[in-house]
Write a protein that holds these residues in place. Sequence first.
Motif, mmCIF file in Angstrom:
data_model
loop_
_atom_site.group_PDB
_atom_site.id
_atom_site.type_symbol
_atom_site.label_atom_id
_atom_site.label_comp_id
_atom_site.label_asym_id
_atom_site.label_seq_id
_atom_site.Cartn_x
_atom_site.Cartn_y
_atom_site.Cartn_z
ATOM 1 N N PHE A 383 0.846 -1.189 0.000
ATOM 2 C CA PHE A 383 0.000 0.000 0.000
ATOM 3 C C PHE A 383 0.886 1.246 0.000
ATOM 4 O O PHE A 383 1.662 1.450 0.934
ATOM 5 N N ILE A 384 0.784 2.062 -1.055
ATOM 6 C CA ILE A 384 1.456 3.364 -1.092
ATOM 7 C C ILE A 384 0.440 4.369 -0.571
ATOM 8 O O ILE A 384 -0.659 4.512 -1.123
ATOM 9 N N THR A 385 0.790 5.089 0.506
ATOM 10 C CA THR A 385 -0.189 5.895 1.235
ATOM 11 C C THR A 385 0.156 7.385 1.215
ATOM 12 O O THR A 385 1.260 7.786 0.859
ATOM 13 N N ASP A 386 -0.859 8.194 1.607
ATOM 14 C CA ASP A 386 -0.687 9.615 1.914
ATOM 15 C C ASP A 386 -0.134 10.412 0.732
ATOM 16 O O ASP A 386 0.988 10.915 0.751
ATOM 17 N N TYR A 387 -0.974 10.533 -0.305
ATOM 18 C CA TYR A 387 -0.591 11.234 -1.530
ATOM 19 C C TYR A 387 -0.700 12.743 -1.334
ATOM 20 O O TYR A 387 -1.596 13.223 -0.621
ATOM 21 N N PRO A 388 0.162 13.528 -2.009
ATOM 22 C CA PRO A 388 0.017 14.990 -1.974
ATOM 23 C C PRO A 388 -1.363 15.411 -2.462
ATOM 24 O O PRO A 388 -1.949 14.786 -3.345
ATOM 25 N N VAL A 389 -1.892 16.483 -1.935
ATOM 26 C CA VAL A 389 -3.256 16.913 -2.196
ATOM 27 C C VAL A 389 -3.481 17.224 -3.677
ATOM 28 O O VAL A 389 -4.584 17.040 -4.208
ATOM 29 N N GLU A 390 -2.427 17.686 -4.367
ATOM 30 C CA GLU A 390 -2.574 18.046 -5.782
ATOM 31 C C GLU A 390 -2.885 16.824 -6.658
ATOM 32 O O GLU A 390 -3.378 16.957 -7.775
ATOM 33 N N MET A 391 -2.598 15.620 -6.167
ATOM 34 C CA MET A 391 -2.800 14.402 -6.959
ATOM 35 C C MET A 391 -4.182 13.802 -6.764
ATOM 36 O O MET A 391 -4.550 12.861 -7.484
ATOM 37 N N SER A 392 -4.943 14.324 -5.821
ATOM 38 C CA SER A 392 -6.168 13.619 -5.422
ATOM 39 C C SER A 392 -7.329 14.585 -5.220
ATOM 40 O O SER A 392 -7.709 14.900 -4.084
ATOM 41 N N PRO A 393 -7.951 15.053 -6.299
ATOM 42 C CA PRO A 393 -9.008 16.072 -6.180
ATOM 43 C C PRO A 393 -10.305 15.575 -5.547
ATOM 44 O O PRO A 393 -11.167 16.396 -5.234
ATOM 45 N N LEU A 394 -10.479 14.278 -5.339
ATOM 46 C CA LEU A 394 -11.706 13.764 -4.736
ATOM 47 C C LEU A 394 -11.460 13.180 -3.344
ATOM 48 O O LEU A 394 -12.343 12.532 -2.780
ATOM 49 N N CYS A 395 -10.275 13.420 -2.813
ATOM 50 C CA CYS A 395 -9.866 12.750 -1.578
ATOM 51 C C CYS A 395 -9.784 13.729 -0.408
ATOM 52 O O CYS A 395 -9.414 14.896 -0.569
ATOM 53 N N LYS A 396 -10.124 13.254 0.784
ATOM 54 C CA LYS A 396 -10.098 14.078 1.988
ATOM 55 C C LYS A 396 -8.650 14.391 2.393
ATOM 56 O O LYS A 396 -7.762 13.539 2.281
ATOM 57 N N ARG A 397 -8.436 15.632 2.846
ATOM 58 C CA ARG A 397 -7.103 16.010 3.321
ATOM 59 C C ARG A 397 -6.717 15.163 4.536
ATOM 60 O O ARG A 397 -7.566 14.749 5.324
ATOM 61 N N HIS A 398 -5.422 14.922 4.660
ATOM 62 C CA HIS A 398 -4.924 14.098 5.759
ATOM 63 C C HIS A 398 -5.200 14.781 7.087
ATOM 64 O O HIS A 398 -4.998 15.996 7.236
ATOM 65 N N ARG A 399 -5.650 14.013 8.049
ATOM 66 C CA ARG A 399 -6.029 14.595 9.349
ATOM 67 C C ARG A 399 -4.844 15.197 10.089
ATOM 68 O O ARG A 399 -5.013 16.059 10.953
ATOM 69 N N ASP A 400 -3.599 14.754 9.764
ATOM 70 C CA ASP A 400 -2.406 15.256 10.464
ATOM 71 C C ASP A 400 -1.565 16.202 9.621
ATOM 72 O O ASP A 400 -0.668 16.862 10.140
ATOM 73 N N ASN A 401 -1.813 16.262 8.306
ATOM 74 C CA ASN A 401 -0.997 17.098 7.425
ATOM 75 C C ASN A 401 -1.853 17.549 6.247
ATOM 76 O O ASN A 401 -2.116 16.769 5.332
#
Length: 569
Positions: A383-401
């Motif tokens: 599992f490759i996790t925690d993608y930068p926000v620019e790569m994921s327009p439908l994904c929730k921002r990380h709760r810690d970053n």
Amino acid sequence: MNANLSPEEIVRREALVKLRQLSIDPFPAAEYETNATAAIIKANYQEGQEVSVAGRLMNQRIQGKAGFADLHDASGRIQIYINQEVLCPGEDKTLYQEVVRHLLHHGDFVGVKGKVFTTKLGEISINVSELTVLAKSLRPLPVVKTDAEGNVYDAFTDPEMRYRMRYVDLVVNPKVKDTFVKRTKIMNAMREFFNERGYLEVDTPVLQAIPGGASARPFITHHNTLDIPMYLRIANELYLKRLIVGGFDGVYEFSRNFRNEGMDRTHNPEFTVMEIYVSYKDYNWMMRFTEEMIEHVATQALGTTDVQFGDKSISFKAPFARVSMTDAILQHTGFDITGKTEDELRAKCVELGLEANENLGKGKLIDTLFGEMCEKHFIQPTFITDYPVEMSPLCKRHRDNPELTERFELMVNGKELANAYSELNDPIDQRERFEEQIKLMERGDDEAMFIDFDFLRALEYGMPPTSGMGIGIDRLVMMMTNNESIQEVLFFPQMRPEKKQDGPDLAAFENTGIPAYWIEALVSLGIHTLEQLKEVKPTALHQNLNTYRKKNKLDIPAAQLDEILTWIN
């Protein structure tokens, strides 16, 4: 008779006429009742049992007044024994002497009834007492030969021919059929896993007004009645999320998606994806759910979690490894993407010799770094996790970053197999992300997302915390059946239209010095161009030409192999 037919096709059409002259319908409409299959007879052997089976007639070994053949049905192969006196107990032996010996050919469909017995060599067989012609095969199937050591000769192996004529491929290459049986088992095991947990299988539109849910170039069509452009779906994500808004706790769909992009060994413009959305879950839960599901699928469909893919052994035993995207890029490039600007990312891509044109934003540049420098290193499920926000327009921002998102991709054998998020359910944040995509589109990114205003409206009514996951069925089947090309796991992959020859190129044959009487023979064998002539095995052509000469009683010299080699070369 059509001049383009081969000698074998002519023989089969002549047999068709003779069958009708004997009042035998070569394509009967009536039901043929069976009470067994080849596999059932072998698994539950009973000496003297009366059976009725149907299938393709293959490998006839008919001589004199008795002989053997193979009958192939959907379950496998069983030998049949045809004895003239058993099949034709009265004075009329026409069914055996005419039909069985001369009018039935390799690939014809027949139904047989008779008693099960074991031959002196120990092979379970059927002693045929009744035989019914069910369908005449007018084209000869390729004859695949196997010697005593198991070596295969004259196999139907040309990929273009196999994919274009999958119906033939399935008949003569048993391993191909096994791949598609496993494909169905894989999908059924996945359904079983979801259904046991109470999730609902649904259908969503293939024709969409907005091609949403992914970054991809769509196929465009037109709806005549509504007089509007429509798109074949690139993903079903936004419709499934609407159903979560509507109150379902968990929904999933096996969908055919269409992306107007390149084709290679792992990409086809039309492909199958399973997407599932479960409310009140996050991406951490979905990681555990995904690895448990894939372990279950491998166990149910294959009987093991360890599979061989090429020269690699891959284990689908849970749990899978977890690595953040930032750490993966740092590990394999020495470059930390944290806090880097678009210019800094582009400079690194240029340094590494990667694509970095001005149309690419931060998300695409990071994706390029990971795709080109990192993906190939992840062979075992990771599992490759925690993608930068620019790569994921439908994904929730990380709760810690807030610079990252709660997303993972499952990598296996250096390829993405699954993609999942803690879904973005903040309609204001979602609108801003869509607007960023529009800016990328204006810069020339033809894979940037459209704004789906109806989806934004749905989010404004409230969507609970949700996690979604999509998995590429075709790639999963490839990995679980040891097939390195996606075309091997699609019944009918996309191909260029087959080139149709207007007519034989007689002038080209004459200019090559081929005698007129052999040109006529070549055309009758279906060889219409010099290109086709060059693809024919000289020894096979030598035999076929002399068979044509003998059959048509031509008063011409026999064809010589050296002469044929001269034509071809």
